[in-house]
Write a protein that holds these residues in place. Structure first.
Motif, mmCIF file in Angstrom:
data_model
loop_
_atom_site.group_PDB
_atom_site.id
_atom_site.type_symbol
_atom_site.label_atom_id
_atom_site.label_comp_id
_atom_site.label_asym_id
_atom_site.label_seq_id
_atom_site.Cartn_x
_atom_site.Cartn_y
_atom_site.Cartn_z
ATOM 1 N N LEU A 126 0.860 -1.183 0.000
ATOM 2 C CA LEU A 126 0.000 0.000 0.000
ATOM 3 C C LEU A 126 0.895 1.231 0.000
ATOM 4 O O LEU A 126 1.706 1.411 0.920
ATOM 5 N N ASN A 127 0.771 2.035 -1.018
ATOM 6 C CA ASN A 127 1.604 3.239 -1.175
ATOM 7 C C ASN A 127 3.083 2.919 -1.003
ATOM 8 O O ASN A 127 3.820 3.623 -0.309
ATOM 9 N N GLN B 59 4.544 0.555 0.640
ATOM 10 C CA GLN B 59 4.983 -0.161 1.850
ATOM 11 C C GLN B 59 4.312 -1.518 1.935
ATOM 12 O O GLN B 59 3.129 -1.662 1.594
ATOM 13 N N MET C 109 2.361 -4.052 3.523
ATOM 14 C CA MET C 109 1.436 -4.189 4.663
ATOM 15 C C MET C 109 1.319 -5.633 5.093
ATOM 16 O O MET C 109 1.154 -5.936 6.260
ATOM 17 N N SER D 123 -2.493 0.558 -4.461
ATOM 18 C CA SER D 123 -2.165 -0.735 -3.860
ATOM 19 C C SER D 123 -1.777 -1.692 -4.967
ATOM 20 O O SER D 123 -2.394 -1.687 -6.041
#
Lengths: 416, 459
Positions: free
Chosen positions: B32-33, B35, B37, B140
């Motif tokens: 997500l963006n 990174q 998750m 995402s």
């Protein structure tokens, strides 16, 4: 090997492999399940399963591996894999495990099933349904007992053990006369015992009666703006919609409609929503959260005001907001002071929404769907069951509060 | 890896019995963006046995798969069948004997990528989106892979070994316009390991650009005008209509439990242009995304022509429903995990292509909608359905107009099929979905674009 010893071994092996923070979640589940096919009990299942979930954090990089084999050789491979997974990942300082808390053992519900009683209750239900509702056919009828024993240990010294035993019932049915068929409907419950006949639990009997009425459902002739009376069976659809907007993904991505609404009204003040996973009055709860905290009950919406998000430890670290004290679920909507019948009488024109087959709400909160197993209300009276009726709902209206489903809540029934 | 050879157990299977060893292996990476998750793998395996005795079934499963554990599972399943037989008085007609044998392994021959390499692949895609589309509010990139490895023997006997991997990459973009968020998602991939599905991130860039362009039009879009409209359902929605709204009503267990299709056999249920098939493993000369050669009851999987030229011709069957209807089983009995019993499930369900061009179909509508992508779908025993629509355009005077906001379509599927008057000459499959019916199961669905009348939600 005994479950707790496996979990301790896993933690030791992860620490020896250079892991900074480690968590081990070990679940053993035994289930017995009776199923009905073509109105007859024709399947008995017994399943024995386990899941060993290993979480490793190395230099703020996190990996998670789940296996269901507990021999030392399998466990070693699992540990090697989770360490490699963590090392392969990206650094994220939000990755963490829960801090040390006092060790506890939690127990709820019966550990072993009464299989003969399960059979008798299911047989009794099918016999009752065949006699009382001969036009109704059953697509799925399942009664099971599951016992889940969980150990959650982490490298900060957390050590929780949880034994949850419960019976679950699920039924899916429709009714038919000639070539006319009603929409399917469903119900279900979890319980710590089978003291009551199934037909007497919750609204199962009412839903079966309605299913027969709904064979003669009619389409509405015109579009209108009116009141919607959401029955308790249908309320869950809307709660899950709110829930999704309060969790990690929606808040971290910034897509949540409620991201700036903490301690602000998001619903009418008549609406209060609790999550009570540890309540003794409810089955289907839990005592330990997925991220290693002892669960507590909380109030999510208090008289219309949003009091908490449903953030995990990771979500809280990521957003800088407070971690929720539970994982959600075990929801209780506070009853109001108006009788359900009086609520119907107060409606000039509207729909009693008993099931909602809806699209996923878009990020802006708008969604629409079909009113299923529902009824048309006019002049304070239920007129007839309806089909092919689409309902449009605006979770938070951008234009006016009166069109937002939660802000325009006019009351909750007094019956529980 | 599980045992491939179970023939040694045939001699101890006294009543009709299925013995299945299975491992499901999952990989999930959520970025997500930029990174990570979620970064997780899961492998769950075990043995199950299902025994048929005088019309009732006993089932037992165990996560361990030693010789003793396998024998124990058979013993427990027998014990469960005996328990039910003691309580019930059911028929004792035997099930049809089917003897088949097959091995179908879709594993990649290429070296497997490490977790780091998979994350790097996703990072590269994420980096492309971030750089090219800085105005997005969030992005995402998600990878979800499932390998199902099964080894089956039945008392008939039938033998089957299969490895069916599926690799799906999902891209989600969100943009804010006038304070309101708008989202669009697209899935890529299908049958096969990651290495066979995805070789170079840049191969996806054109499709990603396409998602962004649609998202921009959606964010400037309008509410659909609610009501009964002329619409074109593109392949994604035609596929979900075929699967969710028609397919489920024609699963034999649902037909028997009151679905509306139970009354329609050999009757006209659709426009004569419509032929709808649940393919077993090969469709129109191409391998299917969810191939089933021998099902979990040891039955040779066959294509099921559910609707032929508008007439309902067949249900999908397992052994028990086939016996009830006096027909051959079709190979639709499938179980999701080792601890699940086989249920009647679809495989690869689609309306067959027609002869029309999409441009001509659009040109034929004065005032309607071209609906492209669905979010979710639900259908009923009455064939009444509801699908979320996340991407669509107005059609005005035969031309595509403004984008529309998320909406919902609904109707009675058999009525909608009767209203079809044009079907496009192409075919697109989608294999990212899981069907839910007590258990999840991977399925694929597809089709051409269809022109029909449908209720659309809006304001």
């Amino acid at each position: 090997m005994e479950s707790k010893r496996i979990a301790i071994e896993c933690l030791n092996m992860m620490k020896e492999s250079g892991v900074d923070k480690a968590q081990c979640l070990l679940k053993n589940t035994e289930k017995r399940e009776l199923s009905v096919n073509l109105d007859k009990i024709d399947l008995l299942r017994s399943t024995f399963d386990a899941s060993l979930q290993l979480t490793a954090i190395v230099g703020d990089r996190k990996g998670v591996v789940s296996i269901n084999k507990m021999e030392m050789e399998d466990v070693k491979k699992g540990v090697e894999q989770v360490v490699e997974m963590a090392q392969s990942s990206e650094q994220d300082s939000a990755n963490d495990i829960s801090p040390r808390q006092p060790g506890k053992v939690f127990q709820s519900g019966p550990e072993s099933p009464d299989l003969d009683l399960m059979y008798d209750r299911l047989d009794e239900f099918m016999g009752y349904a065949a006699e009382a509702f001969p036009k109704t056919t059953f697509r799925t009828v399942v009664l099971n007992h599951a016992l889940t024993k969980t150990h959650l240990l982490n490298s900060n010294g957390v050590d929780f053990e949880e034994h949850l035993g419960e019976y679950s019932f699920m039924v899916l049915f429709s009714s038919k006369e000639g070539k006319r068929t009603s929409s399917f409907n469903y119900s279900g419950y979890t319980a710590h015992n089978l003291d009551k006949p199934i037909k007497d639990v919750g609204s199962i009997d009412t839903l079966l009666r309605q299913s027969v009425d709904q064979i003669s459902a009619q389409a509405l002739k015109q579009k209108f703006v009116g009141d919607v009376l959401v029955t308790p069976d249908c309320l869950e659809s809307f709660l899950s919609t709110i829930e999704g907007t309060l969790r990690d993904y929606a808040l971290i991505s910034g897509g949540s409609l409620f991201k700036d609404k903490l301690n602000q009204p998001i619903a009418d003040q008549k609406l209060t929503l609790h999550s009570r996973p540890t309540s003794k009055d409810m089955s289907g709860g839990y005592f330990v959260t997925n991220d290693g905290f002892e669960a507590q009950d909380n109030t999510i919406i208090d008289h219309g005001v949003l009091k908490t998000f449903l953030l995990s430890l990771y979500g809280a670290n990521k957003t800088g907001m407070e971690r929720a004290v539970n994982n959600g679920d075990a929801y209780v909507v506070e009853p109001g002071c108006t009788r359900f019948d009086d609520m119907i009488k107060s409606i000039d024109k509207g729909v009693m929404l008993c099931r909602f087959s809806g699209g996923s709400p878009s990020d802006n909160g708008d969604f629409s769907g079909v009113a299923k197993n529902s009824y048309y209300i006019e002049n304070g009276k239920i007129q007839y069951p309806i089909n092919e009726v689409m309902v449009s709902i605006f979770l938070i209206s951008q234009k006016s509060a009166s069109t937002s489903v939660f802000l325009s809540c006019r009351g909750c029934s007094s019956e529980v | 890896m599980i045992k491939r050879e179970l023939s040694n157990y045939v001699d101890i299977l006294s009543a009709y019995t299925e013995l299945r060893l299975q491992e499901n292996r999952d990989t999930l990476i959520v970025m997500l963006n930029g990174q990570v998750m979620r970064n997780q793998r899961k492998a769950m395996s075990g043995v199950s046995a299902r025994v048929y005795k005088n019309g009732v079934w006993g089932f037992a499963s165990n996560r361990n798969m030693s010789d003793d554990d396998i024998k124990l599972a058979i013993h427990e399943a027998k014990k469960n069948a005996v328990f039910l037989d003691r309580h019930t008085n059911q028929d004792n007609e035997p099930l049809q004997i089917t003897t088949n044998s097959g091995r179908n392994d879709f594993s990649t021959a290429k070296p497997r990528k490490t977790q780091r390499e998979l994350i790097e692949f996703l990072k590269e895609i994420d980096g492309y989106i971030e750089k090219k589309y800085p105005k997005l509010n969030s992005r995402s990139v998600i990878l979800t892979c499932l390998d199902m490895e099964k080894s089956l023997v039945t008392s008939d006997p039938s033998f089957a070994y299969s490895v069916t991997p599926r690799s799906i990459l999902i891209v989600v973009m969100t943009v804010e316009k006038n304070g309101e968020p708008f989202e669009l998602m697209k899935t890529f991939g299908g049958l096969g390991h990651f290495e066979d599905q995805f070789s170079d991130p840049s191969q996806l860039y054109e499709k990603i650009d396409n998602i962004y362009n649609h998202l921009m039009k959606k964010s400037e879009g309008v509410y659909a005008d609610a009501g009964l409209k002329d619409v074109i359902l593109d392949a994604d929605l035609a596929g979900i209509l075929a699967h969710e709204a028609i397919g489920h009503t024609t699963e034999a267990d649902l037909a028997l439990s009151g679905s509306v299709a139970g009354d329609y056999m050999n009757q006209k249920v659709a426009s004569p242009l419509v032929t709808l098939v649940d393919f077993a493993h090969t469709a129109l000369g191409e391998p299917c995304r969810t191939p089933v050669y021998i099902d979990d009851e040891g039955v040779l999987a066959k294509d099921v022509a559910i609707i032929e030229n508008g007439v309902l011709k067949s249900y999908m069957h397992n052994k028990q429903s086939a016996r009830h209807f006096g027909v051959e089983p079709t190979g639709n009995a499938r179980a999701y995990s080792y601890s699940d019993e086989p249920l009647i499930r679809m495989r690869n369900t689609a309306i067959l292509p027609g002869t029309d061009r999409l441009e001509d179909m659009i040109a034929s509508i004065d005032d309607g909608y071209y609906l492209i992508k669905s979010s979710n779908g639900q259908a009923d025993s009455t064939s009444e359905f509801m699908f979320g629509v996340t991407l669509g355009y107005e059609i005005k005077n035969g031309k595509l107009g403004r984008g529309i906001r998320d909406t919902t379509i609904s109707g009675i599927a058999f009525d909608v099929l009767k209203s079809i008057d044009m079907i496009s000459n192409d075919m697109v499959w989608e294999a990212g979905g899981m069907c839910g019916k007590k258990q999840p199961i991977p399925v694929s669905m597809g089709g051409p674009a269809i022109k029909c009348k449908i209720n659309i939600g809006g304001k």
